[in-house]
Design a protein around this motif. Structure first.
Motif, mmCIF file in Angstrom:
data_model
loop_
_atom_site.group_PDB
_atom_site.id
_atom_site.type_symbol
_atom_site.label_atom_id
_atom_site.label_comp_id
_atom_site.label_asym_id
_atom_site.label_seq_id
_atom_site.Cartn_x
_atom_site.Cartn_y
_atom_site.Cartn_z
ATOM 1 N N HIS A 52 -30.770 4.618 28.136
ATOM 2 C CA HIS A 52 -29.695 4.786 27.028
ATOM 3 C C HIS A 52 -29.581 3.012 26.863
ATOM 4 O O HIS A 52 -28.885 2.941 25.501
ATOM 5 N N HIS A 53 -29.439 2.249 27.568
ATOM 6 C CA HIS A 53 -29.085 0.853 27.505
ATOM 7 C C HIS A 53 -30.126 0.178 26.402
ATOM 8 O O HIS A 53 -29.110 -0.576 25.691
ATOM 9 N N LEU A 56 -28.647 0.977 23.000
ATOM 10 C CA LEU A 56 -27.546 0.086 22.735
ATOM 11 C C LEU A 56 -28.018 -1.209 22.084
ATOM 12 O O LEU A 56 -27.372 -1.558 21.120
ATOM 13 N N HIS A 57 -29.129 -1.765 22.774
ATOM 14 C CA HIS A 57 -29.568 -3.076 21.867
ATOM 15 C C HIS A 57 -30.019 -2.802 20.432
ATOM 16 O O HIS A 57 -29.614 -3.588 19.623
ATOM 17 N N VAL A 59 -29.070 -0.442 18.558
ATOM 18 C CA VAL A 59 -27.619 -0.286 17.714
ATOM 19 C C VAL A 59 -27.135 -1.416 17.490
ATOM 20 O O VAL A 59 -26.587 -1.751 16.033
ATOM 21 N N PHE A 60 -27.059 -2.352 18.341
ATOM 22 C CA PHE A 60 -26.418 -3.625 18.080
ATOM 23 C C PHE A 60 -27.307 -4.527 17.118
ATOM 24 O O PHE A 60 -26.508 -5.119 16.361
#
Length: 157
Positions: A52-53, A56-57, A59-60
């Motif tokens: 999941h992390h 996040l990268h 999406v950012f």
């Protein structure tokens, strides 16, 4: 067409809109290609689906692309405001770069006009940005969904 605005000023605003469209679409294309490659290289390093992390990268990264796109149009608004008869931003006390960027963010995200409203030929840029913003947001959402469905597993943390 606004009374008093010469055809040349409208042509300038349309030209600025075309330049901003090409720059924004190119920026997002290259940026998503780079993010996808980064995501795939990470997947290859870990030997399978990523956690999941990593999403996040991505999406950012996509958010940064959208902010950069808004900045492209914001610079376009600001530049056109320097041209006599190109238009104005109603509601802005002094239409500087921050007002131009704020107007760009509201237009790109299709939130709409409220406290700041473009007047005159710069509306060509605003109309183009609304269309491009809608497309780029949909494109990045589709991109993120495809990457998630291809590489993301719920049991990885």
């Amino acid at each position: 067409m606004q009374a008093g605005a010469p055809y040349g000023i409208h042509a300038l605003a349309i030209g600025a809109a075309i330049i901003a469209i090409v720059a924004t679409v190119s920026l997002n294309f290259v940026g998503m290609k780079w993010l996808g490659g980064l995501y795939n290289r990470h997947r290859e390093r870990v030997g399978g689906p990523v956690g999941h992390h990593s999403m996040l990268h991505m999406v950012f990264g996509l958010l940064c692309l959208h902010v950069a796109s808004m900045l492209v149009f914001g610079v376009g608004f600001w530049a056109l405001l320097q041209v006599p008869e190109a238009g104005s931003i109603d509601g802005a006390h002094h239409a500087g770069m921050f007002d131009a960027f704020y107007l760009s963010a509201m237009t790109y995200s299709t939130v709409g006009f409220g406290d700041l409203v473009p007047k005159g030929p710069i509306r060509w840029l605003a109309g183009a940005e609304a269309l491009v913003g809608l497309m780029m947001i949909a494109w990045s959402a589709s991109f993120a969904f495809m990457e998630m469905s291809r590489h993301w597993r719920d049991d990885l943390r």
